[in-house]
Design a protein around this motif. Sequence first.
Motif, PDB file in Angstrom:
ATOM      1  N   PHE A 272       1.295  14.389   1.853  1.00  0.00           N
ATOM      2  CA  PHE A 272       1.710  13.043   1.790  1.00  0.00           C
ATOM      3  C   PHE A 272       0.929  12.139   2.758  1.00  0.00           C
ATOM      4  O   PHE A 272       0.727  10.944   2.369  1.00  0.00           O
ATOM      5  CB  PHE A 272       3.163  12.696   2.339  1.00  0.00           C
ATOM      6  N   ALA A 273       0.421  12.672   3.843  1.00  0.00           N
ATOM      7  CA  ALA A 273      -0.271  11.812   4.628  1.00  0.00           C
ATOM      8  C   ALA A 273      -1.724  11.480   3.878  1.00  0.00           C
ATOM      9  O   ALA A 273      -2.181  10.317   4.186  1.00  0.00           O
ATOM     10  CB  ALA A 273      -0.853  12.698   5.941  1.00  0.00           C
ATOM     11  N   GLU A 274      -2.150  12.351   3.277  1.00  0.00           N
ATOM     12  CA  GLU A 274      -3.500  12.005   2.263  1.00  0.00           C
ATOM     13  C   GLU A 274      -3.427  10.906   1.556  1.00  0.00           C
ATOM     14  O   GLU A 274      -4.246   9.963   1.264  1.00  0.00           O
ATOM     15  CB  GLU A 274      -4.148  13.166   1.783  1.00  0.00           C
ATOM     16  N   ARG A 275      -2.294  11.024   0.724  1.00  0.00           N
ATOM     17  CA  ARG A 275      -1.864   9.826  -0.309  1.00  0.00           C
ATOM     18  C   ARG A 275      -1.728   8.484   0.480  1.00  0.00           C
ATOM     19  O   ARG A 275      -2.184   7.695  -0.101  1.00  0.00           O
ATOM     20  CB  ARG A 275      -0.527  10.493  -1.063  1.00  0.00           C
ATOM     21  N   ILE A 276      -1.202   8.610   1.768  1.00  0.00           N
ATOM     22  CA  ILE A 276      -1.003   7.303   2.375  1.00  0.00           C
ATOM     23  C   ILE A 276      -2.397   6.782   2.684  1.00  0.00           C
ATOM     24  O   ILE A 276      -2.654   5.595   2.630  1.00  0.00           O
ATOM     25  CB  ILE A 276      -0.184   7.472   3.659  1.00  0.00           C
ATOM     26  N   SER A 277      -3.227   7.501   3.254  1.00  0.00           N
ATOM     27  CA  SER A 277      -4.481   6.993   3.543  1.00  0.00           C
ATOM     28  C   SER A 277      -5.117   6.760   2.550  1.00  0.00           C
ATOM     29  O   SER A 277      -6.183   5.711   2.316  1.00  0.00           O
ATOM     30  CB  SER A 277      -5.263   8.411   4.692  1.00  0.00           C
ATOM     31  N   ASN A 278      -5.063   7.587   1.279  1.00  0.00           N
ATOM     32  CA  ASN A 278      -5.828   7.214   0.138  1.00  0.00           C
ATOM     33  C   ASN A 278      -5.623   5.820  -0.468  1.00  0.00           C
ATOM     34  O   ASN A 278      -6.375   5.294  -1.095  1.00  0.00           O
ATOM     35  CB  ASN A 278      -5.859   8.228  -0.924  1.00  0.00           C
ATOM     36  N   ALA A 279      -4.323   5.284  -0.263  1.00  0.00           N
ATOM     37  CA  ALA A 279      -3.839   4.194  -0.636  1.00  0.00           C
ATOM     38  C   ALA A 279      -4.429   2.910   0.209  1.00  0.00           C
ATOM     39  O   ALA A 279      -4.511   1.671   0.074  1.00  0.00           O
ATOM     40  CB  ALA A 279      -2.262   3.883  -0.571  1.00  0.00           C
ATOM     41  N   GLY A 280      -5.054   3.425   1.270  1.00  0.00           N
ATOM     42  CA  GLY A 280      -5.678   2.177   2.134  1.00  0.00           C
ATOM     43  C   GLY A 280      -4.776   1.781   3.203  1.00  0.00           C
ATOM     44  O   GLY A 280      -5.081   0.996   4.207  1.00  0.00           O
ATOM     45  N   TYR A 281      -3.740   2.581   3.578  1.00  0.00           N
ATOM     46  CA  TYR A 281      -2.874   2.332   4.791  1.00  0.00           C
ATOM     47  C   TYR A 281      -3.090   3.275   5.980  1.00  0.00           C
ATOM     48  O   TYR A 281      -3.207   4.279   5.802  1.00  0.00           O
ATOM     49  CB  TYR A 281      -1.476   2.552   4.431  1.00  0.00           C
ATOM     50  N   PHE A 282      -3.593   2.742   7.204  1.00  0.00           N
ATOM     51  CA  PHE A 282      -4.051   3.271   8.168  1.00  0.00           C
ATOM     52  C   PHE A 282      -2.784   3.441   9.233  1.00  0.00           C
ATOM     53  O   PHE A 282      -2.229   2.460   9.478  1.00  0.00           O
ATOM     54  CB  PHE A 282      -5.066   2.840   8.966  1.00  0.00           C
ATOM     55  N   TYR A 283      -2.464   4.647   9.480  1.00  0.00           N
ATOM     56  CA  TYR A 283      -1.175   4.778  10.020  1.00  0.00           C
ATOM     57  C   TYR A 283      -1.387   5.570  11.480  1.00  0.00           C
ATOM     58  O   TYR A 283      -2.304   6.384  11.484  1.00  0.00           O
ATOM     59  CB  TYR A 283      -0.034   5.482   9.256  1.00  0.00           C
ATOM     60  N   ARG A 284      -0.241   5.531  12.322  1.00  0.00           N
ATOM     61  CA  ARG A 284      -0.374   6.209  13.614  1.00  0.00           C
ATOM     62  C   ARG A 284       0.805   7.183  13.318  1.00  0.00           C
ATOM     63  O   ARG A 284       0.983   8.239  14.030  1.00  0.00           O
ATOM     64  CB  ARG A 284      -0.328   5.579  15.027  1.00  0.00           C
ATOM     65  N   ASN A 285       1.805   7.070  12.587  1.00  0.00           N
ATOM     66  CA  ASN A 285       2.780   7.954  12.288  1.00  0.00           C
ATOM     67  C   ASN A 285       3.367   7.417  10.843  1.00  0.00           C
ATOM     68  O   ASN A 285       3.476   6.543  10.463  1.00  0.00           O
ATOM     69  CB  ASN A 285       4.115   7.691  13.397  1.00  0.00           C
TER      70      ASN A 285
ATOM     71  N   LEU B 217       0.789  -1.144  -0.004  1.00  0.00           N
ATOM     72  CA  LEU B 217       0.091   0.046  -0.065  1.00  0.00           C
ATOM     73  C   LEU B 217       0.879   1.268   0.046  1.00  0.00           C
ATOM     74  O   LEU B 217       0.675   2.340  -0.675  1.00  0.00           O
ATOM     75  CB  LEU B 217      -0.987  -0.144   1.105  1.00  0.00           C
ATOM     76  N   LEU B 218       2.063   1.359   0.822  1.00  0.00           N
ATOM     77  CA  LEU B 218       2.853   2.423   0.791  1.00  0.00           C
ATOM     78  C   LEU B 218       3.653   2.599  -0.644  1.00  0.00           C
ATOM     79  O   LEU B 218       3.769   3.405  -1.055  1.00  0.00           O
ATOM     80  CB  LEU B 218       3.717   2.399   1.871  1.00  0.00           C
ATOM     81  N   ASN B 219       3.897   1.355  -1.092  1.00  0.00           N
ATOM     82  CA  ASN B 219       4.695   1.399  -2.437  1.00  0.00           C
ATOM     83  C   ASN B 219       3.596   2.114  -3.409  1.00  0.00           C
ATOM     84  O   ASN B 219       4.112   2.747  -4.314  1.00  0.00           O
ATOM     85  CB  ASN B 219       5.171   0.062  -2.893  1.00  0.00           C
ATOM     86  N   ARG B 220       2.240   1.627  -3.590  1.00  0.00           N
ATOM     87  CA  ARG B 220       1.484   2.472  -4.595  1.00  0.00           C
ATOM     88  C   ARG B 220       1.282   3.782  -4.329  1.00  0.00           C
ATOM     89  O   ARG B 220       1.385   4.504  -5.333  1.00  0.00           O
ATOM     90  CB  ARG B 220      -0.063   1.610  -4.241  1.00  0.00           C
ATOM     91  N   ALA B 221       1.301   4.278  -2.806  1.00  0.00           N
ATOM     92  CA  ALA B 221       1.289   5.705  -2.743  1.00  0.00           C
ATOM     93  C   ALA B 221       2.601   6.370  -3.249  1.00  0.00           C
ATOM     94  O   ALA B 221       2.449   7.424  -4.063  1.00  0.00           O
ATOM     95  CB  ALA B 221       1.055   6.171  -1.406  1.00  0.00           C
ATOM     96  N   ALA B 222       3.642   5.826  -3.026  1.00  0.00           N
ATOM     97  CA  ALA B 222       5.035   6.194  -3.574  1.00  0.00           C
ATOM     98  C   ALA B 222       4.936   6.197  -5.028  1.00  0.00           C
ATOM     99  O   ALA B 222       5.242   7.208  -5.600  1.00  0.00           O
ATOM    100  CB  ALA B 222       6.006   5.447  -3.058  1.00  0.00           C
ATOM    101  N   ARG B 223       4.477   5.276  -5.825  1.00  0.00           N
ATOM    102  CA  ARG B 223       4.695   5.199  -7.233  1.00  0.00           C
ATOM    103  C   ARG B 223       3.526   6.430  -7.541  1.00  0.00           C
ATOM    104  O   ARG B 223       3.817   6.990  -8.729  1.00  0.00           O
ATOM    105  CB  ARG B 223       4.121   3.680  -7.738  1.00  0.00           C
TER     106      ARG B 223
END
Length: 147
Positions: free
Chosen positions: A57-70, A29-35
């Motif tokens: 960057f935070a929105e792109r990570i969330s939009n990829a479906g990765y739920f993060y705390r940091n 998921l992070l790789n998709r956001a990075a790509r």
Amino acid sequence: MTPCAEELLTLFNAARSAIGAPSLSFNLLLNRAARKHSSYMLQSGQFSHIGENRSSFAERISNAGYFYRNAAENIAFCPPVSKRVYQIWKNSPPHWQNILNPDFVHMGIAVAPESVMKSRDNHYWTLKLAAPLKFENLAEAPLGQFA
């Protein structure tokens, strides 16, 4: 995972091991956001943490479906050589601090364009680093992750 990503993961984990930080693992998921962000920078010609539709960057990570705390994002504009981008980030204290942050356990990395990896031309690199949100962390989740 590309050979370039594998080499960077190995280099990052060796540096993290030297300071007692846990190893990073590759996250799709992070790789998709990075790509997606590297591709956007290439298409728009903009080297920036601000992405398509003014996304963070935070929105792109969330939009990829990765739920993060940091989470964090490193970007670079340099030739598509793993050791070159590694040195650029190592020589930049804020970027290196992201890579060594012991809270992060997942990474995704991309470079655009992908098709000419032997080129000496500069390419757009994006590295995503994150710590996943766990059930007990729901109250601490960054706003917008569940909108």
